[in-house]
Scaffold this motif. Sequence first.
Motif, PDB file in Angstrom:
ATOM      1  N   ASP A 253      36.972  11.885  30.576  1.00 16.82           N
ATOM      2  CA  ASP A 253      37.763  11.180  29.583  1.00 16.82           C
ATOM      3  C   ASP A 253      37.209   9.778  29.374  1.00 16.82           C
ATOM      4  O   ASP A 253      36.199   9.395  29.949  1.00 16.82           O
ATOM      5  CB  ASP A 253      39.254  11.144  29.981  1.00 16.82           C
ATOM      6  CG  ASP A 253      39.463  10.667  31.421  1.00 16.82           C
ATOM      7  OD1 ASP A 253      40.465  11.069  32.037  1.00 16.82           O
ATOM      8  OD2 ASP A 253      38.627   9.896  31.928  1.00 16.82           O
ATOM      9  N   ARG A 266      45.195   3.387  27.582  1.00 10.92           N
ATOM     10  CA  ARG A 266      45.259   4.811  27.276  1.00 10.92           C
ATOM     11  C   ARG A 266      43.999   5.477  27.745  1.00 10.92           C
ATOM     12  O   ARG A 266      42.994   4.839  28.031  1.00 10.92           O
ATOM     13  CB  ARG A 266      45.493   5.063  25.788  1.00 10.92           C
ATOM     14  CG  ARG A 266      44.337   4.703  24.892  1.00 10.92           C
ATOM     15  CD  ARG A 266      44.657   4.923  23.425  1.00 10.92           C
ATOM     16  NE  ARG A 266      45.663   3.993  22.947  1.00 10.92           N
ATOM     17  CZ  ARG A 266      46.072   3.961  21.683  1.00 10.92           C
ATOM     18  NH1 ARG A 266      45.602   4.813  20.801  1.00 10.92           N
ATOM     19  NH2 ARG A 266      46.971   3.091  21.307  1.00 10.92           N
ATOM     20  N   ARG A 267      44.060   6.799  27.765  1.00 10.77           N
ATOM     21  CA  ARG A 267      42.952   7.630  28.181  1.00 10.77           C
ATOM     22  C   ARG A 267      42.750   8.672  27.090  1.00 10.77           C
ATOM     23  O   ARG A 267      43.686   9.369  26.697  1.00 10.77           O
ATOM     24  CB  ARG A 267      43.319   8.272  29.520  1.00 10.77           C
ATOM     25  CG  ARG A 267      42.224   8.868  30.331  1.00 10.77           C
ATOM     26  CD  ARG A 267      41.329   7.837  30.995  1.00 10.77           C
ATOM     27  NE  ARG A 267      41.924   7.119  32.092  1.00 10.77           N
ATOM     28  CZ  ARG A 267      41.889   7.540  33.358  1.00 10.77           C
ATOM     29  NH1 ARG A 267      41.344   8.685  33.655  1.00 10.77           N
ATOM     30  NH2 ARG A 267      42.421   6.800  34.316  1.00 10.77           N
ATOM     31  N   LEU A 268      41.533   8.795  26.613  1.00 13.79           N
ATOM     32  CA  LEU A 268      41.227   9.781  25.574  1.00 13.79           C
ATOM     33  C   LEU A 268      40.488  10.967  26.193  1.00 13.79           C
ATOM     34  O   LEU A 268      39.575  10.774  26.999  1.00 13.79           O
ATOM     35  CB  LEU A 268      40.363   9.157  24.483  1.00 13.79           C
ATOM     36  CG  LEU A 268      40.930   7.919  23.776  1.00 13.79           C
ATOM     37  CD1 LEU A 268      39.935   7.413  22.742  1.00 13.79           C
ATOM     38  CD2 LEU A 268      42.268   8.232  23.132  1.00 13.79           C
ATOM     39  N   ALA A 269      40.859  12.148  25.781  1.00 16.79           N
ATOM     40  CA  ALA A 269      40.181  13.340  26.278  1.00 16.79           C
ATOM     41  C   ALA A 269      38.785  13.422  25.686  1.00 16.79           C
ATOM     42  O   ALA A 269      38.615  13.427  24.470  1.00 16.79           O
ATOM     43  CB  ALA A 269      40.979  14.588  25.913  1.00 16.79           C
ATOM     44  N   ALA A 270      37.788  13.486  26.547  1.00 24.30           N
ATOM     45  CA  ALA A 270      36.405  13.638  26.080  1.00 24.30           C
ATOM     46  C   ALA A 270      35.962  15.065  26.399  1.00 24.30           C
ATOM     47  O   ALA A 270      36.777  15.950  26.633  1.00 24.30           O
ATOM     48  CB  ALA A 270      35.509  12.601  26.759  1.00 24.30           C
ATOM     49  N   ILE A 315      41.403   6.076  19.031  1.00 21.02           N
ATOM     50  CA  ILE A 315      41.720   7.498  19.093  1.00 21.02           C
ATOM     51  C   ILE A 315      40.429   8.283  18.881  1.00 21.02           C
ATOM     52  O   ILE A 315      39.441   7.736  18.387  1.00 21.02           O
ATOM     53  CB  ILE A 315      42.752   7.906  18.023  1.00 21.02           C
ATOM     54  CG1 ILE A 315      42.216   7.587  16.620  1.00 21.02           C
ATOM     55  CG2 ILE A 315      44.089   7.212  18.257  1.00 21.02           C
ATOM     56  CD1 ILE A 315      43.076   8.128  15.510  1.00 21.02           C
ATOM     57  N   VAL A 316      40.476   9.541  19.235  1.00 23.44           N
ATOM     58  CA  VAL A 316      39.347  10.412  18.955  1.00 23.44           C
ATOM     59  C   VAL A 316      39.453  10.841  17.502  1.00 23.44           C
ATOM     60  O   VAL A 316      40.447  11.441  17.098  1.00 23.44           O
ATOM     61  CB  VAL A 316      39.343  11.650  19.878  1.00 23.44           C
ATOM     62  CG1 VAL A 316      38.190  12.585  19.495  1.00 23.44           C
ATOM     63  CG2 VAL A 316      39.223  11.225  21.330  1.00 23.44           C
ATOM     64  N   ARG A 317      38.427  10.530  16.756  1.00 20.39           N
ATOM     65  CA  ARG A 317      38.477  10.865  15.338  1.00 20.39           C
ATOM     66  C   ARG A 317      37.934  12.267  15.078  1.00 20.39           C
ATOM     67  O   ARG A 317      38.468  12.998  14.252  1.00 20.39           O
ATOM     68  CB  ARG A 317      37.687   9.857  14.524  1.00 20.39           C
ATOM     69  CG  ARG A 317      37.822  10.109  13.017  1.00 20.39           C
ATOM     70  CD  ARG A 317      37.330   8.950  12.202  1.00 20.39           C
ATOM     71  NE  ARG A 317      35.934   8.681  12.462  1.00 20.39           N
ATOM     72  CZ  ARG A 317      35.463   7.471  12.752  1.00 20.39           C
ATOM     73  NH1 ARG A 317      36.262   6.451  12.805  1.00 20.39           N
ATOM     74  NH2 ARG A 317      34.198   7.297  12.992  1.00 20.39           N
ATOM     75  N   GLU A 318      36.876  12.631  15.779  1.00 19.40           N
ATOM     76  CA  GLU A 318      36.330  13.967  15.594  1.00 19.40           C
ATOM     77  C   GLU A 318      35.482  14.337  16.800  1.00 19.40           C
ATOM     78  O   GLU A 318      35.103  13.473  17.604  1.00 19.40           O
ATOM     79  CB  GLU A 318      35.489  14.058  14.312  1.00 19.40           C
ATOM     80  CG  GLU A 318      34.247  13.209  14.321  1.00 19.40           C
ATOM     81  CD  GLU A 318      33.361  13.431  13.105  1.00 19.40           C
ATOM     82  OE1 GLU A 318      33.028  12.444  12.437  1.00 19.40           O
ATOM     83  OE2 GLU A 318      32.992  14.593  12.850  1.00 19.40           O
ATOM     84  N   ARG A 319      35.227  15.613  16.904  1.00 23.53           N
ATOM     85  CA  ARG A 319      34.317  16.125  17.931  1.00 23.53           C
ATOM     86  C   ARG A 319      33.252  16.934  17.217  1.00 23.53           C
ATOM     87  O   ARG A 319      33.559  17.933  16.560  1.00 23.53           O
ATOM     88  CB  ARG A 319      35.086  17.003  18.928  1.00 23.53           C
ATOM     89  CG  ARG A 319      36.186  16.257  19.659  1.00 23.53           C
ATOM     90  CD  ARG A 319      36.962  17.174  20.593  1.00 23.53           C
ATOM     91  NE  ARG A 319      38.175  16.530  21.058  1.00 23.53           N
ATOM     92  CZ  ARG A 319      38.238  15.683  22.075  1.00 23.53           C
ATOM     93  NH1 ARG A 319      37.150  15.414  22.761  1.00 23.53           N
ATOM     94  NH2 ARG A 319      39.382  15.121  22.429  1.00 23.53           N
TER      95      ARG A 319
ATOM     96  N   ARG B  89      49.999   8.164  21.290  1.00 25.96           N
ATOM     97  CA  ARG B  89      48.917   7.212  21.589  1.00 25.96           C
ATOM     98  C   ARG B  89      47.571   7.763  21.164  1.00 25.96           C
ATOM     99  O   ARG B  89      46.725   7.039  20.649  1.00 25.96           O
ATOM    100  CB  ARG B  89      48.886   6.912  23.088  1.00 25.96           C
ATOM    101  CG  ARG B  89      50.123   6.253  23.636  1.00 25.96           C
ATOM    102  CD  ARG B  89      50.000   6.104  25.139  1.00 25.96           C
ATOM    103  NE  ARG B  89      49.663   7.394  25.760  1.00 25.96           N
ATOM    104  CZ  ARG B  89      49.294   7.536  27.017  1.00 25.96           C
ATOM    105  NH1 ARG B  89      49.212   6.480  27.805  1.00 25.96           N
ATOM    106  NH2 ARG B  89      49.008   8.728  27.504  1.00 25.96           N
ATOM    107  N   ALA B 106      41.402  16.455  18.008  1.00 23.11           N
ATOM    108  CA  ALA B 106      40.297  16.154  17.089  1.00 23.11           C
ATOM    109  C   ALA B 106      39.398  17.355  16.869  1.00 23.11           C
ATOM    110  O   ALA B 106      38.183  17.235  16.856  1.00 23.11           O
ATOM    111  CB  ALA B 106      39.488  14.971  17.609  1.00 23.11           C
ATOM    112  N   ARG B 108      39.304  20.260  18.725  1.00 20.18           N
ATOM    113  CA  ARG B 108      39.013  21.129  19.861  1.00 20.18           C
ATOM    114  C   ARG B 108      40.321  21.588  20.498  1.00 20.18           C
ATOM    115  O   ARG B 108      41.233  20.800  20.716  1.00 20.18           O
ATOM    116  CB  ARG B 108      38.190  20.371  20.897  1.00 20.18           C
ATOM    117  CG  ARG B 108      37.687  21.226  22.045  1.00 20.18           C
ATOM    118  CD  ARG B 108      36.973  20.367  23.082  1.00 20.18           C
ATOM    119  NE  ARG B 108      37.917  19.729  23.989  1.00 20.18           N
ATOM    120  CZ  ARG B 108      37.639  18.652  24.717  1.00 20.18           C
ATOM    121  NH1 ARG B 108      36.468  18.071  24.618  1.00 20.18           N
ATOM    122  NH2 ARG B 108      38.545  18.147  25.530  1.00 20.18           N
TER     123      ARG B 108
END
Lengths: 734, 366
Positions: A253, A266-270, A315-319, B89, B106, B108
Amino acid sequence: MRREQQMDVVGHDRERVELIVPDSGAVVDGCQDQLSDIRLAQKHGAAAGLVEQAVHCDEGFAGGQICERKRAVYGKTAVQTEGDEQGLANGVQVRESPFAEGHISVVRRECENSQHGRPTRPPQATSLPHICLSVLLFAGVLSAGAVRYPSPIELAVSPDGAHLYVLCEGTDELAVIDTHTGKIAGRVQVGRVPKGLWLNGRYAYVANSWSDTVSVIDTSTLQVTRTLKTGFEPNAVFANETALFTANRISNDISIIDLSTGGETRRLAAGRGASYLTPSPDGQSLYCTHIYPNIGQHRAPPESEITVIDAEHQIVRERRPLHNVAGVFHVAFSNDGRLGLACQLRPKNLVPLAHVEHGWVFGDSLTVFGADVGEPVQVLIDELERYYTMPFGVVIAPDKSAAYISTTGANSVTVIDIARLLKFVRAASPSDRRALANDLSASSRFVGARIPVGRAPKGLALSPDGSLLYVANRLDDTVSVIDTATRKVARMIDLGGPTELTPQRRGEQLFFDARFAFHSGFSCANCHLESTFDGLQWDLEPDGFGKDIVDNRLLEDIDGTEPFKWNGGNPDLETECGPRTEKFFYRSQSYSRDELGDLVAYIKSMPLRSNRYRLPNGEMTAAQERGKDIFERTRRKDGTPIPEANRCAFCHAGRHYTNQTQVDVGSGKWSDRSPVIDVPQLTNIALTAPYLHDGSARSLEEIWTVFNPKDTHGVTNDLAKDELNDLIEYLKTL
Amino acid sequence: MTNKIRCLVLSLVPLAASAQPMPRYRWQNFTTADGLPDNRVFSVAVDGARIWAGTENGLGLYENGKWRVFRPADGLAHRAVTYVAVDKRTHDVWAATMGGLSRYSAGRFDNFTQLNSGLSNDVVYGVAVQGDFVWVATAAGASRLNTRTGEWALYNERNTPMHEIWTYAVSTGTSKVYYAVWGGGVLEYDVRTERWKDYHDPDGETEMVLYKDQGLIHEITTSVSWMERDKILWVTTYFGASRYDGRNWHNFMEKDSGLPSNFMNQVKGVDGNRAWFSTDKGLAYYDGENWAVYRPALQTGKPEMLVRDAQGKVKQVETDTAPAHNYVFGVDFQGNDIWVATAKGLSHGIRIEQEVTRNVTRRNDQ
């Protein structure tokens, strides 16, 4: 045991803890936390480990003031030791261990903002090193410390071009080079195994991967001003004016930290193995790439992604999916933002590893994306009969004339002519573009030069005007300075590492060198990425095509876990890595006897990274304790005895959680020649999904929920779901 | 709604002096003809301009005037999506399905099942996000995922007071987490003490109300809505609704309130005094005193809005539109608008701004 402590110029403890087992004389690097040291000590034969901690205030050191209470742990019982307070107060610790022969003692100091709830210390203003504590080895032998090499991994150039910042993961420091003189202007001690570096204005940010922190360094004073906590194993860092981002390799993440408060917001899922961060030129987006592929279906093509983060909104915009890709490294953008290049590996793990030629093991590749090319396209940088493996760092010239790629296994830098690349890609039809991913003839259309540099080139940095390219030669402890006009190495900068090469160091050089493979196709490090694993399963030819699919494994702390190979067929590492490698992997003349010895020495020396799943004080949670009871149980829930050979702790016993035997636990598949497997070690098992010898269990849970219907792999079918969860939580602590 | 005062009366009958009129909406309904994945919509979640619909046959995303559908072929754990929650968030979407828990981030999907994770059961009825924790209601207990460490905690009859492990819905705040336990009342988790407490119908498992306002209205709870700021808990059951302030219970039934039915699928609180109730006979709104019901009329199917005041008087409010169906599964808010999940489509209630005239009793807007 002896320990040295020094105060560095920024007042940050740099401990080198060595554990020496008196009986065997084994010398092991200690770890960051006491519990890991106890584990290591026990693994090497100590019946118990004593860990004492004491803290000294920097300012009060001369007077010997003790800032924090000292704690001692003997075995698992916390014991207060008080008798040595006065000794510490005098600035020198002289202590006799009360323990029986065979015990070792470890003394360590707690540092400022260190992990696991340790007390803090203010930065030190002085520049003189201090010797803080001495440690007695009880019934042991004092030995010389392990040799540490700078091992530069990442670079950054100051905006005025006057300074080059070199991140040295081997010595836990940031070296500052005067680019005019080529001399070291300063060193800053940071956390353990620093991997990521970012310059933003006045500050340098260093991601300390094994400390789970970021060091914030004032480049004007070369002082660490703050240490910020992150997720598990931060490998990359980026900071703008308000926030700091880290890519966390183990927690998969991205931590976002508010720079004003220092707290994570915050923590974003990677993706899996988030490791590298690159901002777009306009700073609006952050591109995160991953050293491991996302976990998918068993024996499906590997898939990775570029996680694109909206830096403003966090935020995650796209993958962006990367198909048939596993192992993605750095990304670079042209200054106009229209072209992006991502370094990556295309493994051919779904076909039998039968031959190396024609790219049938690895493709060393770039994903080319951006407005300049439209739909992303993958191109190989290899040639038909020569491979330039492990593309790691990439930078694009300010005038967009060229891109430079460090190819770690090939000890070189590949130069891409951007104009030719774009012309080539744009001329390809849609179907041709898809075929480019495996086209070994393509590179001749856009590669301008291959520049030999030092061993294991990693991070790259360009001077602001693009005239000089700096290359971190990780295993030479040097920096190559390339004149981009002539495309030749103009000079070398020596980082001042030890001049003598230990067997381990020589072995590390071999580990990353692809020259032994046919056409230099790959090195050990292609599969054991950065000495770990790759998250893939392979079909190795000696077992027969389609037979004995094997999952890749972590190499840390494997010394003492022989035999090797998934079925225990190789009695030692010399067999595992010797002629067998030559015959079935490299397809070319392999290591000499001495080289093999060095390689084995390196593999055996790989340190164990600390476990992240226990409580900060090293103790276990209630769930983990319950899980331990399940792991060690001898009876089913109905009271009937579990046969000894089917108890978890029977096979997974000892310091590595393996009794080093070969057993059939019912995990064999139709494609296996035999269901008998070598009991694998469980050290840091939480990191190495998928599981079982063939990687068919995508998670720890699936080992028992899917692949243990008859209780042949331990008795688990009488467990309730929450009990299985507890067992999993315990396994994660190993 | 603001504090503005303007000069137009919209109702046909006298309003109480200084009364805030009940909200009125123009209803826009979506069905499969518009691209909705399925007309049976179990849940709706609003994320800014994005509307997520959990349906019997897929997860739908309405954005920029178009529907996008996700099904197992796209990575969704199961086609039947029982509940949708959004992490405000990160904007990650958590979908409770009949085949596990899906996270959509996003583009997935990551799926968590009872086989590949610590999720207690694949039949997932509810999900809620609380900071770094994701709380899940399943047919076999409650689960909590720590998204930072990957740890799954499982709560069932062995470590909580619940005697029935079929958890149906979950609502979180910073201090409390509540579960609606179908057949088992309400469970409360105190975040600070990490302790559980249960609440039950003092009448036992009967449909009689012997002790009104002395506890939860019924054991078969279907939804909970915790108002953190006001410390109020709303609960719906198949036999009435309850409001709990930490000491006092107040129960609502069809016979003594404006509820169109005792059979409710969801409650969503606005605050400690106001809440929306999704019933099998229409959508109900309670403002602390008055009730409004929005639905196609049960007999005629024509758009209907009923208002019941504090004295029990029921009036009809003229309206041209209504939610898609009277069988309502749930709601979510988008500013002043409301989105409604029904058995025959998804409805967007576009708020009609009303003007309140103090001390004016009647105007004829014709």
